[in-house]
Design a protein around this motif. Sequence first.
Motif, PDB file in Angstrom:
ATOM      1  N   THR A  82       0.841  -1.200   0.000  1.00 57.24           N
ATOM      2  CA  THR A  82       0.000   0.000   0.000  1.00 57.24           C
ATOM      3  C   THR A  82       0.875   1.248   0.000  1.00 57.24           C
ATOM      4  O   THR A  82       0.644   2.192  -0.761  1.00 57.24           O
ATOM      5  CB  THR A  82      -0.913   0.025   1.239  1.00 57.24           C
ATOM      6  OG1 THR A  82      -1.584  -1.221   1.356  1.00 57.24           O
ATOM      7  CG2 THR A  82      -1.933   1.138   1.166  1.00 57.24           C
ATOM      8  N   LEU A  83       1.912   1.225   0.843  1.00 59.17           N
ATOM      9  CA  LEU A  83       2.841   2.358   0.907  1.00 59.17           C
ATOM     10  C   LEU A  83       3.559   2.528  -0.422  1.00 59.17           C
ATOM     11  O   LEU A  83       3.720   3.648  -0.920  1.00 59.17           O
ATOM     12  CB  LEU A  83       3.852   2.153   2.039  1.00 59.17           C
ATOM     13  CG  LEU A  83       3.299   2.199   3.467  1.00 59.17           C
ATOM     14  CD1 LEU A  83       4.393   1.892   4.468  1.00 59.17           C
ATOM     15  CD2 LEU A  83       2.666   3.542   3.763  1.00 59.17           C
ATOM     16  N   GLN A  84       3.984   1.404  -1.032  1.00 56.58           N
ATOM     17  CA  GLN A  84       4.704   1.456  -2.309  1.00 56.58           C
ATOM     18  C   GLN A  84       3.816   2.044  -3.412  1.00 56.58           C
ATOM     19  O   GLN A  84       4.270   2.839  -4.227  1.00 56.58           O
ATOM     20  CB  GLN A  84       5.194   0.054  -2.709  1.00 56.58           C
ATOM     21  CG  GLN A  84       6.034   0.021  -3.970  1.00 56.58           C
ATOM     22  CD  GLN A  84       7.281   0.885  -3.876  1.00 56.58           C
ATOM     23  OE1 GLN A  84       8.013   0.824  -2.903  1.00 56.58           O
ATOM     24  NE2 GLN A  84       7.509   1.693  -4.895  1.00 56.58           N
ATOM     25  N   VAL A  96       7.079   9.041   6.174  1.00 55.15           N
ATOM     26  CA  VAL A  96       5.696   8.612   6.424  1.00 55.15           C
ATOM     27  C   VAL A  96       5.461   8.718   7.920  1.00 55.15           C
ATOM     28  O   VAL A  96       6.085   8.003   8.703  1.00 55.15           O
ATOM     29  CB  VAL A  96       5.472   7.151   5.965  1.00 55.15           C
ATOM     30  CG1 VAL A  96       4.056   6.712   6.297  1.00 55.15           C
ATOM     31  CG2 VAL A  96       5.748   6.999   4.481  1.00 55.15           C
ATOM     32  N   ASP A  97       4.586   9.648   8.310  1.00 49.82           N
ATOM     33  CA  ASP A  97       4.201   9.760   9.713  1.00 49.82           C
ATOM     34  C   ASP A  97       2.678   9.768   9.802  1.00 49.82           C
ATOM     35  O   ASP A  97       1.991   9.595   8.790  1.00 49.82           O
ATOM     36  CB  ASP A  97       4.829  10.995  10.376  1.00 49.82           C
ATOM     37  CG  ASP A  97       4.479  12.280   9.638  1.00 49.82           C
ATOM     38  OD1 ASP A  97       3.708  12.207   8.660  1.00 49.82           O
ATOM     39  OD2 ASP A  97       4.981  13.348  10.043  1.00 49.82           O
ATOM     40  N   LYS A 124      12.960   4.282  -0.473  1.00 54.63           N
ATOM     41  CA  LYS A 124      13.670   4.522   0.779  1.00 54.63           C
ATOM     42  C   LYS A 124      12.809   5.476   1.610  1.00 54.63           C
ATOM     43  O   LYS A 124      12.706   6.655   1.279  1.00 54.63           O
ATOM     44  CB  LYS A 124      15.036   5.142   0.465  1.00 54.63           C
ATOM     45  CG  LYS A 124      15.895   5.411   1.658  1.00 54.63           C
ATOM     46  CD  LYS A 124      17.204   6.035   1.234  1.00 54.63           C
ATOM     47  CE  LYS A 124      18.000   6.469   2.444  1.00 54.63           C
ATOM     48  NZ  LYS A 124      19.242   7.143   2.072  1.00 54.63           N
ATOM     49  N   LEU A 125      12.174   4.959   2.653  1.00 54.92           N
ATOM     50  CA  LEU A 125      11.245   5.753   3.451  1.00 54.92           C
ATOM     51  C   LEU A 125      11.648   5.787   4.917  1.00 54.92           C
ATOM     52  O   LEU A 125      12.143   4.801   5.451  1.00 54.92           O
ATOM     53  CB  LEU A 125       9.826   5.175   3.355  1.00 54.92           C
ATOM     54  CG  LEU A 125       9.135   5.152   1.998  1.00 54.92           C
ATOM     55  CD1 LEU A 125       7.814   4.415   2.110  1.00 54.92           C
ATOM     56  CD2 LEU A 125       8.914   6.555   1.480  1.00 54.92           C
ATOM     57  N   LYS A 126      11.411   6.941   5.553  1.00 52.84           N
ATOM     58  CA  LYS A 126      11.538   7.037   7.016  1.00 52.84           C
ATOM     59  C   LYS A 126      10.112   6.949   7.553  1.00 52.84           C
ATOM     60  O   LYS A 126       9.320   7.865   7.373  1.00 52.84           O
ATOM     61  CB  LYS A 126      12.187   8.361   7.422  1.00 52.84           C
ATOM     62  CG  LYS A 126      12.320   8.488   8.929  1.00 52.84           C
ATOM     63  CD  LYS A 126      12.877   9.820   9.338  1.00 52.84           C
ATOM     64  CE  LYS A 126      12.948   9.893  10.853  1.00 52.84           C
ATOM     65  NZ  LYS A 126      13.418  11.184  11.337  1.00 52.84           N
ATOM     66  N   ILE A 127       9.796   5.821   8.206  1.00 57.07           N
ATOM     67  CA  ILE A 127       8.429   5.568   8.661  1.00 57.07           C
ATOM     68  C   ILE A 127       8.368   5.655  10.180  1.00 57.07           C
ATOM     69  O   ILE A 127       9.118   4.956  10.872  1.00 57.07           O
ATOM     70  CB  ILE A 127       7.936   4.184   8.184  1.00 57.07           C
ATOM     71  CG1 ILE A 127       8.051   4.087   6.671  1.00 57.07           C
ATOM     72  CG2 ILE A 127       6.509   3.938   8.631  1.00 57.07           C
ATOM     73  CD1 ILE A 127       7.715   2.732   6.096  1.00 57.07           C
ATOM     74  N   SER A 128       7.483   6.506  10.686  1.00 57.27           N
ATOM     75  CA  SER A 128       7.312   6.609  12.143  1.00 57.27           C
ATOM     76  C   SER A 128       5.851   6.373  12.500  1.00 57.27           C
ATOM     77  O   SER A 128       4.999   7.221  12.253  1.00 57.27           O
ATOM     78  CB  SER A 128       7.783   7.980  12.649  1.00 57.27           C
ATOM     79  OG  SER A 128       7.145   9.010  11.938  1.00 57.27           O
ATOM     80  N   VAL A 129       5.578   5.168  13.034  1.00 55.10           N
ATOM     81  CA  VAL A 129       4.245   4.779  13.499  1.00 55.10           C
ATOM     82  C   VAL A 129       4.374   4.022  14.815  1.00 55.10           C
ATOM     83  O   VAL A 129       5.463   3.911  15.360  1.00 55.10           O
ATOM     84  CB  VAL A 129       3.483   3.914  12.449  1.00 55.10           C
ATOM     85  CG1 VAL A 129       3.153   4.721  11.216  1.00 55.10           C
ATOM     86  CG2 VAL A 129       4.234   2.674  12.109  1.00 55.10           C
ATOM     87  N   GLY A 145      15.558   2.281   4.194  1.00 56.59           N
ATOM     88  CA  GLY A 145      14.712   3.194   4.955  1.00 56.59           C
ATOM     89  C   GLY A 145      15.025   3.161   6.429  1.00 56.59           C
ATOM     90  O   GLY A 145      15.960   2.489   6.881  1.00 56.59           O
ATOM     91  N   GLU A 146      14.252   3.916   7.189  1.00 62.68           N
ATOM     92  CA  GLU A 146      14.456   4.025   8.632  1.00 62.68           C
ATOM     93  C   GLU A 146      13.137   3.754   9.349  1.00 62.68           C
ATOM     94  O   GLU A 146      12.084   4.157   8.877  1.00 62.68           O
ATOM     95  CB  GLU A 146      14.945   5.451   8.954  1.00 62.68           C
ATOM     96  CG  GLU A 146      15.465   5.609  10.363  1.00 62.68           C
ATOM     97  CD  GLU A 146      15.892   7.059  10.640  1.00 62.68           C
ATOM     98  OE1 GLU A 146      15.735   7.466  11.821  1.00 62.68           O
ATOM     99  OE2 GLU A 146      16.304   7.757   9.714  1.00 62.68           O
ATOM    100  N   VAL A 147      13.231   3.063  10.510  1.00 62.49           N
ATOM    101  CA  VAL A 147      12.037   2.700  11.277  1.00 62.49           C
ATOM    102  C   VAL A 147      12.062   3.455  12.599  1.00 62.49           C
ATOM    103  O   VAL A 147      13.046   3.384  13.338  1.00 62.49           O
ATOM    104  CB  VAL A 147      12.036   1.173  11.541  1.00 62.49           C
ATOM    105  CG1 VAL A 147      10.954   0.813  12.535  1.00 62.49           C
ATOM    106  CG2 VAL A 147      11.856   0.419  10.251  1.00 62.49           C
TER     107      VAL A 147
END
Length: 150
Positions: A82-84, A96-97, A124-129, A145-147
């Motif tokens: 979904t994100l892709q 992505v926040d 390459k995503l920085k995802i913060s959830v 990416g970064e988690v």
Amino acid sequence: MDLSNLRPAEGSVKSNNKRVGRGEGSGKGGTATRGHKGAKSRSGYSKKIGFEGGQMPLQRRVPKFGFNNRNRKVYQGINLDTLQSLVDEGRIKDTVDMDVLVENGLAGRNELVKILGRGELKAKLKISVHKFTASAKEAIEAAGGEVVTL
């Protein structure tokens, strides 16, 4: 037209009503078509919802089961594919926040979000959830990416 020939519109007045309880001479006096005695013959009678004539009602015959945990945390799941697809459409850039997810209609403002590992992520995503599955975490970091856990 004057007051002597005024009549209501055709079909607006129904005078075929049964006039009950107006004395014995009317033929509908006495019990006023309600039969004899019992709750249904009384004024103000209304049947309770689910009433089955004194038989044990269905909602009491069927056993209760299960348990609802009041402290359960419910997460809104969002998959990597979904994100892709959002990245491909250009609706997500590099971070992505919660604000981005709410903006795109993937989560509500007060929901807890968990990233799930279905599909593959090339961006390459920085995802913060709030939470990540192990496979999702792995895939995000493999894509560079970064988690960030909130």
